[in-house]
Write a protein that holds these residues in place. Structure first.
Motif, PDB file in Angstrom:
ATOM      1  N   ILE A 138       0.872  -1.252   0.155  1.00  0.00           N
ATOM      2  CA  ILE A 138       0.145  -0.003  -0.041  1.00  0.00           C
ATOM      3  C   ILE A 138       0.783   1.166   0.003  1.00  0.00           C
ATOM      4  CG2 ILE A 138      -1.617   1.315   1.524  1.00  0.00           C
ATOM      5  CD1 ILE A 138      -2.861  -1.232   2.262  1.00  0.00           C
ATOM      6  N   SER A 139       1.933   1.207   0.856  1.00  0.00           N
ATOM      7  CA  SER A 139       2.652   2.451   0.888  1.00  0.00           C
ATOM      8  C   SER A 139       3.476   2.744  -0.250  1.00  0.00           C
ATOM      9  CB  SER A 139       3.731   2.195   2.130  1.00  0.00           C
ATOM     10  OG  SER A 139       4.600   1.283   1.733  1.00  0.00           O
ATOM     11  N   LYS A 140       3.645   1.900  -1.178  1.00  0.00           N
ATOM     12  CA  LYS A 140       4.373   2.307  -2.278  1.00  0.00           C
ATOM     13  C   LYS A 140       3.332   2.671  -3.396  1.00  0.00           C
ATOM     14  CE  LYS A 140       8.079  -1.480  -2.040  1.00  0.00           C
ATOM     15  NZ  LYS A 140       8.465  -2.704  -2.621  1.00  0.00           N
ATOM     16  N   GLU A 141       2.116   2.753  -3.300  1.00  0.00           N
ATOM     17  CA  GLU A 141       1.173   3.074  -3.931  1.00  0.00           C
ATOM     18  C   GLU A 141       0.547   4.486  -3.424  1.00  0.00           C
ATOM     19  OE1 GLU A 141      -1.691   0.023  -4.067  1.00  0.00           O
ATOM     20  OE2 GLU A 141      -0.519  -1.483  -5.465  1.00  0.00           O
ATOM     21  N   ALA A 142       1.449   5.197  -2.651  1.00  0.00           N
ATOM     22  CA  ALA A 142       0.792   6.608  -2.009  1.00  0.00           C
ATOM     23  C   ALA A 142       2.236   7.193  -1.747  1.00  0.00           C
ATOM     24  CB  ALA A 142      -0.144   6.138  -0.740  1.00  0.00           C
ATOM     25  N   LYS A 143       1.948   8.403  -1.340  1.00  0.00           N
ATOM     26  CA  LYS A 143       3.003   9.251  -0.724  1.00  0.00           C
ATOM     27  C   LYS A 143       2.984   8.876   0.698  1.00  0.00           C
ATOM     28  CE  LYS A 143       4.316  13.089  -2.335  1.00  0.00           C
ATOM     29  NZ  LYS A 143       4.753  14.715  -2.733  1.00  0.00           N
ATOM     30  N   THR A 144       3.890   8.178   1.048  1.00  0.00           N
ATOM     31  CA  THR A 144       3.677   7.737   2.692  1.00  0.00           C
ATOM     32  C   THR A 144       4.780   8.223   3.610  1.00  0.00           C
ATOM     33  OG1 THR A 144       2.801   5.320   1.971  1.00  0.00           O
ATOM     34  CG2 THR A 144       3.749   5.750   4.075  1.00  0.00           C
ATOM     35  N   ILE A 145       4.272   8.420   4.726  1.00  0.00           N
ATOM     36  CA  ILE A 145       4.987   9.185   6.022  1.00  0.00           C
ATOM     37  C   ILE A 145       5.021   7.796   6.795  1.00  0.00           C
ATOM     38  CG2 ILE A 145       5.341  10.748   7.754  1.00  0.00           C
ATOM     39  CD1 ILE A 145       3.740  12.912   5.880  1.00  0.00           C
ATOM     40  N   ALA A 146       6.141   7.119   7.019  1.00  0.00           N
ATOM     41  CA  ALA A 146       6.106   5.854   7.998  1.00  0.00           C
ATOM     42  C   ALA A 146       6.615   6.301   9.278  1.00  0.00           C
ATOM     43  CB  ALA A 146       6.847   4.829   7.177  1.00  0.00           C
ATOM     44  N   VAL A 147       6.077   6.160  10.264  1.00  0.00           N
ATOM     45  CA  VAL A 147       6.440   6.771  11.759  1.00  0.00           C
ATOM     46  C   VAL A 147       6.935   5.355  12.399  1.00  0.00           C
ATOM     47  CG1 VAL A 147       6.041   7.710  13.894  1.00  0.00           C
ATOM     48  CG2 VAL A 147       4.856   8.295  11.500  1.00  0.00           C
ATOM     49  N   SER A 148       8.341   5.254  12.888  1.00  0.00           N
ATOM     50  CA  SER A 148       9.062   4.267  13.450  1.00  0.00           C
ATOM     51  C   SER A 148       9.552   4.834  15.039  1.00  0.00           C
ATOM     52  CB  SER A 148       9.968   3.677  12.517  1.00  0.00           C
ATOM     53  OG  SER A 148      11.058   4.223  12.532  1.00  0.00           O
ATOM     54  N   GLY A 149       9.902   3.769  15.517  1.00  0.00           N
ATOM     55  CA  GLY A 149      10.424   3.930  16.911  1.00  0.00           C
ATOM     56  C   GLY A 149       9.763   3.087  18.051  1.00  0.00           C
ATOM     57  N   THR A 150      10.403   2.765  18.928  1.00  0.00           N
ATOM     58  CA  THR A 150      10.036   1.898  20.089  1.00  0.00           C
ATOM     59  C   THR A 150       8.774   2.450  21.107  1.00  0.00           C
ATOM     60  OG1 THR A 150      12.057   2.225  21.349  1.00  0.00           O
ATOM     61  CG2 THR A 150      11.766   0.300  20.224  1.00  0.00           C
ATOM     62  N   SER A 151       8.739   3.581  20.901  1.00  0.00           N
ATOM     63  CA  SER A 151       7.926   4.488  21.841  1.00  0.00           C
ATOM     64  C   SER A 151       7.294   5.665  21.108  1.00  0.00           C
ATOM     65  CB  SER A 151       8.274   5.072  23.060  1.00  0.00           C
ATOM     66  OG  SER A 151       8.787   4.031  23.882  1.00  0.00           O
ATOM     67  N   GLY A 152       5.976   6.109  21.207  1.00  0.00           N
ATOM     68  CA  GLY A 152       5.373   7.075  20.632  1.00  0.00           C
ATOM     69  C   GLY A 152       4.997   7.039  19.187  1.00  0.00           C
ATOM     70  N   LYS A 153       4.966   5.920  18.455  1.00  0.00           N
ATOM     71  CA  LYS A 153       4.495   5.850  17.026  1.00  0.00           C
ATOM     72  C   LYS A 153       3.188   6.427  16.842  1.00  0.00           C
ATOM     73  CE  LYS A 153       5.923   1.479  16.639  1.00  0.00           C
ATOM     74  NZ  LYS A 153       6.368   1.256  17.930  1.00  0.00           N
ATOM     75  N   SER A 154       2.124   5.726  17.585  1.00  0.00           N
ATOM     76  CA  SER A 154       0.758   5.986  17.503  1.00  0.00           C
ATOM     77  C   SER A 154       0.572   7.381  17.685  1.00  0.00           C
ATOM     78  CB  SER A 154      -0.152   5.097  18.398  1.00  0.00           C
ATOM     79  OG  SER A 154       0.210   3.647  18.165  1.00  0.00           O
ATOM     80  N   THR A 155       0.898   8.150  18.827  1.00  0.00           N
ATOM     81  CA  THR A 155       0.959   9.445  19.023  1.00  0.00           C
ATOM     82  C   THR A 155       1.203  10.448  17.893  1.00  0.00           C
ATOM     83  OG1 THR A 155       0.849   9.157  21.301  1.00  0.00           O
ATOM     84  CG2 THR A 155       1.275  11.463  20.611  1.00  0.00           C
ATOM     85  N   VAL A 156       2.581  10.055  17.341  1.00  0.00           N
ATOM     86  CA  VAL A 156       3.240  10.846  16.414  1.00  0.00           C
ATOM     87  C   VAL A 156       2.302  10.746  15.114  1.00  0.00           C
ATOM     88  CG1 VAL A 156       5.170  11.545  15.051  1.00  0.00           C
ATOM     89  CG2 VAL A 156       5.465  11.045  17.390  1.00  0.00           C
ATOM     90  N   THR A 157       1.870   9.252  14.721  1.00  0.00           N
ATOM     91  CA  THR A 157       1.109   9.108  13.694  1.00  0.00           C
ATOM     92  C   THR A 157      -0.017   9.862  13.528  1.00  0.00           C
ATOM     93  OG1 THR A 157       2.028   6.865  13.401  1.00  0.00           O
ATOM     94  CG2 THR A 157      -0.149   7.306  12.171  1.00  0.00           C
ATOM     95  N   ALA A 158      -0.739  10.149  14.830  1.00  0.00           N
ATOM     96  CA  ALA A 158      -1.834  10.824  14.989  1.00  0.00           C
ATOM     97  C   ALA A 158      -1.608  12.086  14.934  1.00  0.00           C
ATOM     98  CB  ALA A 158      -2.690  10.372  16.171  1.00  0.00           C
ATOM     99  N   MET A 159      -0.775  12.670  15.341  1.00  0.00           N
ATOM    100  CA  MET A 159      -0.342  14.471  15.275  1.00  0.00           C
ATOM    101  C   MET A 159      -0.194  14.673  13.918  1.00  0.00           C
ATOM    102  SD  MET A 159       2.252  14.803  18.449  1.00  0.00           S
ATOM    103  CE  MET A 159       1.472  15.385  20.264  1.00  0.00           C
ATOM    104  N   ILE A 160       0.403  13.718  13.203  1.00  0.00           N
ATOM    105  CA  ILE A 160       0.717  14.191  11.486  1.00  0.00           C
ATOM    106  C   ILE A 160      -0.599  14.041  10.744  1.00  0.00           C
ATOM    107  CG2 ILE A 160       1.892  13.435   9.470  1.00  0.00           C
ATOM    108  CD1 ILE A 160       4.106  11.942  11.365  1.00  0.00           C
TER     109      ILE A 160
END
Length: 493
Positions: free
Chosen positions: A108-130
């Protein structure tokens, strides 16, 4: 994109997000879950998530092979699905291709302009913020994340996925099963690297591959320059963020105002004030990360600040459920040492009394693996009897492990209930009580009460006006109801 998929374990937060996104793109989706089978057999009430998925247009089945039919483009599985699963066995019999959820997400990410959020903490919050910033800016983005967005949940939705009309897709990219290496996004973020599911050497290899995928394709990498184990992955500090980054996005003048944080963001020649309705210094780093990503999508720094001032929050990510009889109740997904430490410190930042923290570990293996780190991080985060506060987060002071000699009148208390067991064959050679004993040996105030309902009664009885009850745990789908039960106890205290 192919037109028909079956998701095994579709009620899971990661699986349901992809399933909802695909339906929004016109794909036929069906799926199964253990809890659906219980309902269809008449043994329980209809799960709320089942109704939410059906409302989206997803056909729901018991996990008995009945929903897997010939002609499907693929059956989608997570790492948790074993070969003995009836749906997977049926797919093998019919010759239906099997695809891991991370393969689907990478596709899916190759078919859209994707921002991928990684890390061991905070991923859900930062994804939602963006997502929130891009939506505020009128870009109509799509999102797939590991936790529900509160504003979407208020509309009766699961809240972890939106299929927008814009060109940008924001995704939470998971490192826990090693599948992060499959992503090649337009913009990639590394928030932090802490011990969680894997040893540090393995984690560094995974994040290193993720970095190489991005840079080798000429895309943008954003790294938390303030995190010592994330910083080495940076190769272009112009896009980085943190309290030490002077050529990227720098957060300065941090302070708390109740359960909100205020700071200024410096980027190039701009200096903009941010007021974010979340507690904790770590949420300044989260906001800076979201801002750095949003600028890559063409959003201005001022618009980022305006958007984050209205951020509604994320389900069970230090979610303040309210104050009842003077006692504040917070529900959090924290489950690894760094997350638990940050959550306790965040609660200390806005409470006038003690923090009465509760943790239900998930899984005997993870608890055994993280035992020493959990004890060390929790001990340092608590205000312990007979010692001064280790650091003053309410004033935004830098973290320090040093303690004062003066007696601390606001000693926090740590409660544990027994480890959550999700099923399967495991070695039960450790208990949450072992963590409590380890903390007591180090001088912390810690209690183990095996039954969590009894533990809730003890916490509510102990709580006084000005105190904060902080609930922490992951994976257990009944934790939301547990928080509601604690809220009722406080209301009728």
């Amino acid at each position: 994109m192919s037109s028909s998929y079956f998701f095994i374990g579709v009620a899971g937060v990661g699986m349901s997000a992809i399933a909802q996104y695909l339906v929004g793109r016109g794909v036929e989706v069906r799926g199964s879950d253990r809890q659906f089978g219980e309902y269809l057999a008449g043994r329980c009430e209809k799960p709320r998530v089942m109704g939410q998925l059906e409302e989206c247009g997803i056909q729901c089945f018991a996990q008995d092979g009945s929903g897997v039919v010939a002609g499907l483009d693929a059956v989608v599985v997570s790492t948790a699905i074993e070969e003995s699963n009836p749906d997977l066995k049926r797919a093998r019999e019919l010759g239906v291709p099997v695809m891991h959820r991370s393969e689907m997400l990478a596709k899916i990410s190759k078919e859209a302009k994707t921002i991928a959020v990684s890390g061991t903490s905070g991923k859900s919050t930062v994804t939602a913020m963006i997502y929130h910033v891009l939506q505020y800016a009128g870009l109509e983005p799509s999102v797939m994340t590991g936790a529900g967005l509160v504003n979407l949940q208020r509309e009766g939705k699961i809240g972890n996925a939106v299929s927008g009309r814009g060109e940008w897709l924001v995704v939470e990219a998971d490192e826990s099963d090693g599948t992060l290496v499959r992503y090649e996004p337009e913009v990639g973020l590394i928030l932090n690297v802490d011990k969680d599911h894997k040893e540090m050497v393995e984690l560094q290899e995974i994040f290193g591959k993720f970095r190489d995928n991005i840079l080798n394709n000429g895309k943008t990498l954003i790294v938390n320059d303030a995190h010592p184990l994330a910083k080495p992955f940076s190769q272009d500090r112009l896009n980085d963020f943190g309290t030490e980054s002077y050529v990227g996005f720098q957060g300065i003048d941090f302070r708390t105002e109740g359960p909100s944080i205020v700071f200024r963001c410096r980027h190039n020649n701009e200096l903009v004030r941010f007021n974010v309705p979340l507690p904790g210094r770590h949420n300044m780093e989260n906001a800076l990360a979201a801002t750095a990503a949003a600028l890559q999508a063409g959003v201005s720094l001022r618009t980022c600040a305006d958007a984050l001032a209205t951020f509604p929050g994320v389900f069970r990510r230090h979610q303040i459920l309210g104050t009842f009889g003077g006692v504040t109740l917070v529900d959090d997904f924290a489950h690894n040492p760094a997350k638990i430490s940050a959550s306790i410190k965040s609660a200390r930042g806005f409470t006038s009394g003690r923090v009465l923290a509760w943790f239900q570990p998930h899984g005997f293996g993870p608890t055994r693996f993280l035992r020493n780190d959990l004890v060390e991080f929790i001990h340092k985060a608590l205000r312990n009897p007979g010692a001064g506060a280790a650091d003053d987060f309410s004033k935004g002071a830098a973290a320090s492990d040093a303690v004062e000699n003066s007696v601390n009148s606001l000693a926090d208390r740590m409660y544990f209930s027994e480890i959550y067991y999700a099923g399967g064959t495991v070695t039960r050679d450790i208990s949450a009580g072992d963590l409590a004993c380890d903390l007591v040996a180090k001088g912390s105030d810690a209690l183990y009460i095996e039954n969590r309902d009894e533990c809730a009664k003890a916490m509510v009885k102990e709580a006084k006006p000005g105190d904060t009850i902080l609930l922490m745990g992951a994976r257990d789908p009944s934790l939301e109801k547990f928080a509601q039960s604690v809220q009722k106890l406080l209301l009728y205290k």
